[in-house]
Design an enzyme around this catalytic site. Structure first.
Site, PDB file in Angstrom:
ATOM      1  N   HIS A 268      -6.353 -10.143   2.308  1.00  0.00           N
ATOM      2  CA  HIS A 268      -5.774  -8.849   2.659  1.00  0.00           C
ATOM      3  C   HIS A 268      -4.253  -8.924   2.790  1.00  0.00           C
ATOM      4  CE1 HIS A 268      -5.799  -4.795   4.323  1.00  0.00           C
ATOM      5  NE2 HIS A 268      -5.033  -5.215   5.303  1.00  0.00           N
TER       6      HIS A 268
ATOM      7  N   HIS B 179      -7.994   1.526   3.731  1.00  0.00           N
ATOM      8  CA  HIS B 179      -8.691   1.254   4.988  1.00  0.00           C
ATOM      9  C   HIS B 179     -10.186   1.366   4.706  1.00  0.00           C
ATOM     10  CE1 HIS B 179      -7.007   1.067   9.302  1.00  0.00           C
ATOM     11  NE2 HIS B 179      -6.351   0.243   8.517  1.00  0.00           N
ATOM     12  N   ASN B 180     -10.638   0.487   3.826  1.00  0.00           N
ATOM     13  CA  ASN B 180     -11.985   0.599   3.282  1.00  0.00           C
ATOM     14  C   ASN B 180     -13.068   0.102   4.242  1.00  0.00           C
ATOM     15  OD1 ASN B 180     -10.602   1.457   1.013  1.00  0.00           O
ATOM     16  ND2 ASN B 180     -10.674  -0.524   0.011  1.00  0.00           N
TER      17      ASN B 180
ATOM     18  N   GLN C 237      -2.686   0.421  17.514  1.00  0.00           N
ATOM     19  CA  GLN C 237      -1.925   1.307  16.635  1.00  0.00           C
ATOM     20  C   GLN C 237      -0.677   1.877  17.316  1.00  0.00           C
ATOM     21  OE1 GLN C 237      -3.260   2.157  13.079  1.00  0.00           O
ATOM     22  NE2 GLN C 237      -3.566   0.095  13.877  1.00  0.00           N
TER      23      GLN C 237
ATOM     24  N   GLY D 280       2.575  -1.128  -3.787  1.00  0.00           N
ATOM     25  CA  GLY D 280       1.142  -0.911  -3.793  1.00  0.00           C
ATOM     26  C   GLY D 280       0.408  -1.749  -2.777  1.00  0.00           C
TER      27      GLY D 280
ATOM     28  N   SER E 244      -6.963  -4.420  -2.374  1.00  0.00           N
ATOM     29  CA  SER E 244      -8.114  -4.538  -1.490  1.00  0.00           C
ATOM     30  C   SER E 244      -9.272  -5.133  -2.281  1.00  0.00           C
ATOM     31  CB  SER E 244      -8.508  -3.171  -0.923  1.00  0.00           C
ATOM     32  OG  SER E 244      -9.683  -3.271  -0.144  1.00  0.00           O
TER      33      SER E 244
END
Length: 755
Positions: A34, A87-88, A307, A554, A557
């Site tokens: 990642h 954010h898969n 966050q 870009g 993922s």
């Protein structure tokens, strides 16, 4: 979290000792797929990322591109930032928070460049729409995106939503953000000078999101929805809105030397990358970090992905002012350390409660005793991961197996497919008007947002007194991919996706400026999967180069694999283009005017390839992928020029679902179309999905033919009518006739199913 044995050996060799637990965890996260792109980085050099408009290319939190002056064509004073994030895995485990924090992360990437976010685009991919789990994920993801974006006041203006059975066990959530800045405001993630302070601003740090980077680098297990929940962050959009406004003040007052958003690997990732980019180090005292949970240990503080946090490099004399601004916006602020010219080091002093806990277990810890938990070279931490050399297998070319289907049944089935049906249910939940820049919103081929800037030039040559005038630039935005295309032919499908997005902005009269991509794939250790991934990289890079559109940044993922199998190789492209002003031809036809089809190679050769089409997906067939236009750059440029002509009444890109769907989308209750499809293969003509085509309604068909002479074929299909009916004929007579109300009912599939 655990560091692989082979990686541990490299770390031990570099350090000359065993890593501490915190170091091992930090390396494990920052050397994950990642963060380190270990399987994809060797391929990414295929992309051309340079150009006269490019100010900051790949490698920073977001790219920066100069807008051309609408009158001179030279680089103007206004810059746009472009970024995209996936954010898969989090969105599978927790659709609402997973998608929401994806929005928050890409917005903070924009802030870290000294930019103000002005637009979002989301591209979403789910399993078959008839599966209840897919609908559950769709509803949760859309709610998360809309909640976060609406709360922070950034409009979601573009995007896509696709359904394919191979996303059932692993949906994709790709979010892009566009921001505005200029040369004076521009900030990067390159630390500037030893002695400057590192200041953490934003929400307090908790234990959420621990190990998020490593979690995103693994296949999803069957029990991921429960077992991996702690790796998903929880967002607070109201804190993000305060952070946006505080960041604006910090940038306006020139208080920031460099900045980095706290995303993957938390504080450890952001702070180490910041100093590594400047060839520097840092000394960080972890207990100084403002925390929202008691007795957090060094590892939790270092790697938590809580966050709404930013790390700023600030000169010592500006620290107090930064703290004042943070307090004004009710944000936490901690001076956690400083930039050095040595190693990246983190120390930690236990709290009184932690020392008491240690004492109860027989360990001794004295007040003021400081443990060094990390002491490594920042560059080695960020760049030392070895790249993977993986085998790749070429995908098989599909054999032709075309089903025989009644044409009227085919029309209703394809137009009402969730992939080609209206996405109104999705985008009506987003506030796409906030910020008052949106000139063309979602639901069209591309969105357009207004960029207004002051020019020092006088309003006219006669105005000797000078004075500013306002110049208007339209920024067109298109984002998406096409799983059917790239599942059928990864390389050709990816080339088609790049052309499709460029055609979308050209249909609104804009010419491509730059793009960012989000390259999604399955487990790269499987040769067939890696072969497909290699194909989408090469195809996307090649077409973007042909279109002279630099790919300036870009995200990658991988390991989007589950018990259901790998996802289709999915190269989401977010592309922006520019035009003078922000008026654009509509998608819907007016009640009078000639309809032309430009760019269709199949009609010229009387040979249609249906590979990758929604028609074959619905009726279970296979075929080769269609050939693309021979001069894609000239086609896109010419289409943009024609779209801006006074005689042009409407323009619509032809792609997903083919000509049949494009025609159906153009009619209204008061304006219909009567067209004739040439040739003997009506199914092929109506349902093949070659990109690089457009329908143009015009008052001057000869001018359109002249413009496209030697560029692309032009066919007259028919004319508009006043009865709101789509009538399609072949050479022998009428094929079908359908009214606008029936078409609207077909296209309401998603809205009808989810109400």
């Amino acid at each position: 979290m655990s560091l692989a044995d082979s990686d541990r050996e490299l770390v031990v060799e570099e350090l000359g000792r065993e890593p501490t637990p915190a170091e091992a965890a930090l390396f494990e996260n920052l050397w994950s797929e990642h963060c380190a792109y270990r399987s994809s980085r060797p391929l990414l050099s295929a992309f051309d990322s340079e150009g006269e408009r490019v100010v900051v290319g790949p490698g920073d939190d977001a790219a920066v591109v100069a807008l051309p002056d609408p009158e001179t064509g030279e680089n103007g004073d206004t810059y746009v930032t472009l970024g995209i994030e996936s954010h898969n895995h989090p969105s599978y485990v927790d659709p609402f928070d997973g998608a929401a924090t994806g929005v928050g992360g890409i917005v903070r990437d924009t802030l870290s460049m000294g930019a103000y976010p002005i637009a979002l685009a989301d591209s979403l991919y789910f399993g078959s729409f008839d599966r209840e789990h897919s609908k559950y994920l769709l509803e949760g993801v859309v709610e998360g995106i809309s909640h976060y974006g609406n709360c922070i006041g950034v409009p979601t203006v573009a995007g896509s939503a696709d359904f394919h059975p191979d996303y059932e066990g692993n949906p994709l959530v790709n979010v892009a953000c566009v921001g505005l800045t200029d040369e004076d405001r521009l900030v990067t993630a390159v630390a500037q000078e030893p002695g400057n302070k590192l200041v953490l601003v934003g929400n307090a740090t908790g234990r959420d999101g621990l190990g998020g980077a490593s979690f995103a680098s693994e296949d999803l297990a069957e029990d991921a929805e429960t077992e991996d929940r702690p790796a998903v962050q929880v967002g607070d959009p109201y804190a993000e809105k305060l952070l946006i406004e505080a960041n604006e003040v910090l940038v306006e007052e020139n208080l920031v030397e460099s900045a980095r958003d706290l995303g993957a690997a938390g504080l450890g990732g952001a702070s180490s990358e910041l100093v590594a980019k400047g060839g520097l180090g840092a000394e960080i005292e972890l207990e100084r970090v403002h925390q929202r949970e008691p007795n957090m240990n060094a590892l939790e503080i270092l790697l938590a992905e809580s966050q709404e946090r930013m790390c700023y490099e600030v000169t010592p004399e500006n620290v107090d002012r930064v703290r004042e601004i943070a307090e004004r916006f009710d944000l936490g602020c901690s001076v956690i350390g400083e930039v050095t010219d040595g190693n990246y080091t983190c120390t930690f002093e236990e709290s009184e409660a932690q020392r008491a806990s240690d004492d109860s277990t027989g360990e001794q810890s004295e007040p003021g005793e400081r443990d060094t938990v990390v002491d490594v070279d920042a560059h080695f931490l960020g760049e030392g991961a070895p790249m993977n050399d993986l085998p790749a297998e070429e995908p098989e070319v599909p054999e032709t197996d075309l089903p025989e289907v009644d044409l009227e049944d085919a029309l209703e089935t394809v137009v009402s497919s969730p992939n080609t049906a209206s996405k109104r249910w999705v985008y009506r939940q987003y506030d796409h008007e906030v910020g008052v820049r949106t000139a063309v919103g979602p639901g069209d081929d591309a969105a357009i947002v207004a960029i207004r800037e002051a020019s020092a030039e006088p309003r006219s040559a006669d105005e000797s007194s000078g004075g500013n005038r306002e110049t208007d630039t339209g920024l067109a935005i298109s984002s998406g991919a096409a799983p059917n295309w790239t599942a059928t032919a990864p390389y050709e499908g990816a080339r088609a996706i790049a052309l499709e997005n460029a055609t979308n902005v050209a249909a609104k009269g804009a010419t491509p400026l730059a793009a960012v991509n989000c390259l999604n794939g399955g487990n790269p250790e499987k040769p067939g999967v890696y072969g497909g991934f290699t194909g989408i990289v090469d195809g996307l890079a090649e077409m973007c180069a042909e279109l002279s559109t630099p790919v300036v940044g870009g995200n990658v993922s991988l390991y989007n694999d589950s018990v259901a199998g790998p996802i289709p190789p999915t190269p989401t492209l977010a592309l922006v283009g520019t035009k003078a002003g922000y008026d654009a031809p509509p998608l819907s036809v007016e009640s009078d005017g000639t309809l032309l089809l430009v760019g269709d190679r199949g009609l010229e050769a009387d040979e249609f390839r249906l590979g990758g089409s929604e028609y074959l997906a619905r009726f279970d067939g296979s075929d080769r992928f269609p050939a693309l236009p021979e001069e894609p750059a000239a086609l896109v440029e010419t289409l943009a020029d024609v779209a801006n002509a006074d005689s042009t009444l409407a323009v619509h890109d032809v792609s997903h679902g083919g000509l049949a769907v494009a025609l159906a989308e153009m009619i209204t209750e008061t304006a219909g179309l009567e067209v004739t499809v040439p040739g003997d293969d009506s199914i092929g003509a109506l349902f093949h999905e070659q990109p690089g085509r457009a329908l143009i309604q015009t008052d001057d068909p000869d001018a359109v033919r002249e413009a496209f002479d030697d560029v692309a074929p032009v066919r007259e299909l028919g004319a508009a009518t006043t009865d709101g009916t789509l009538t399609v004929r072949d050479a022998d007579g009428e094929l079908f006739e359908v009214g606008a109300a029936a078409v609207a009912d077909w296209r309401a599939t998603i809205e009808r199913e989810l109400h």
